[in-house]
Design a protein around this motif. Structure first.
Motif, PDB file in Angstrom:
ATOM      1  N   ALA A  59      30.368  52.882  47.384  1.00  0.00           N
ATOM      2  CA  ALA A  59      30.258  52.388  46.005  1.00  0.00           C
ATOM      3  C   ALA A  59      30.990  53.324  45.035  1.00  0.00           C
ATOM      4  O   ALA A  59      31.681  52.868  44.121  1.00  0.00           O
ATOM      5  N   ILE A  60      30.856  54.623  45.238  1.00  0.00           N
ATOM      6  CA  ILE A  60      31.548  55.595  44.390  1.00  0.00           C
ATOM      7  C   ILE A  60      33.055  55.462  44.560  1.00  0.00           C
ATOM      8  O   ILE A  60      33.806  55.470  43.585  1.00  0.00           O
ATOM      9  N   ASP A  61      33.511  55.308  45.799  1.00  0.00           N
ATOM     10  CA  ASP A  61      34.941  55.139  46.061  1.00  0.00           C
ATOM     11  C   ASP A  61      35.453  53.856  45.422  1.00  0.00           C
ATOM     12  O   ASP A  61      36.527  53.842  44.810  1.00  0.00           O
ATOM     13  N   ASP A  62      34.691  52.769  45.511  1.00  0.00           N
ATOM     14  CA  ASP A  62      35.083  51.498  44.880  1.00  0.00           C
ATOM     15  C   ASP A  62      35.127  51.628  43.358  1.00  0.00           C
ATOM     16  O   ASP A  62      36.012  51.080  42.696  1.00  0.00           O
ATOM     17  N   CYS A  63      34.175  52.376  42.833  1.00  0.00           N
ATOM     18  CA  CYS A  63      34.136  52.596  41.380  1.00  0.00           C
ATOM     19  C   CYS A  63      35.369  53.364  40.922  1.00  0.00           C
ATOM     20  O   CYS A  63      35.979  53.018  39.904  1.00  0.00           O
TER      21      CYS A  63
END
Length: 131
Positions: A59-63
């Protein structure tokens, strides 16, 4: 960028130098944004590595990817705005010069028409009621 004109004249007195400065400031912001985007990668990558195996890491990488796209898009918009402001300033300056030629008539450069020491277009705003 503009000064309100008072008295019988209504509108704004445009300061071309200030408009030029605004265009250059916007262009600098557009150029600085990619470096600012790069600053996001190190702490985000560290968080993703530290949270390996957890769903939040993805999720952090996608953000980060979404923020990167948004900031690159913003940089493009700001750069386009800088181009538009710069272009309008050039157009305004060109039109002002053409109007000045009309007022001056066919006089040689540096020669004023009889009785006019300062043509209207080169007078400061205060000359026609501005501030």
């Amino acid at each position: 960028m503009s000064t309100p004109i008072g008295g019988a004249t209504r509108g704004f007195w445009i300061e071309p130098n200030e408009v030029h400065k605004a265009a250059e400031a916007a262009r600098k912001v557009a150029q600085d944004l990619p470096q600012d985007i790069k600053a996001l990668f190190t702490p985000t990558d560290a968080a993703v590595v530290g949270l390996a195996g957890f769903h939040v890491a993805q999720a952090i990488d996608d953000c980060l990817e979404a923020w990167t796209k948004a900031l690159r898009s913003l940089a493009g918009l700001v750069d386009s705005a800088a181009d538009a402001v710069g272009s309008s300033n050039k157009s305004f300056t060109h039109e002002e010069q053409e109007r000045r030629k009309t007022f001056l008539g066919p006089y040689a450069p540096g020669v004023s028409p009889p009785g006019l020491s300062h043509p209207y277009t080169s007078a400061p705003p205060s000359a026609n009621g501005g501030y």
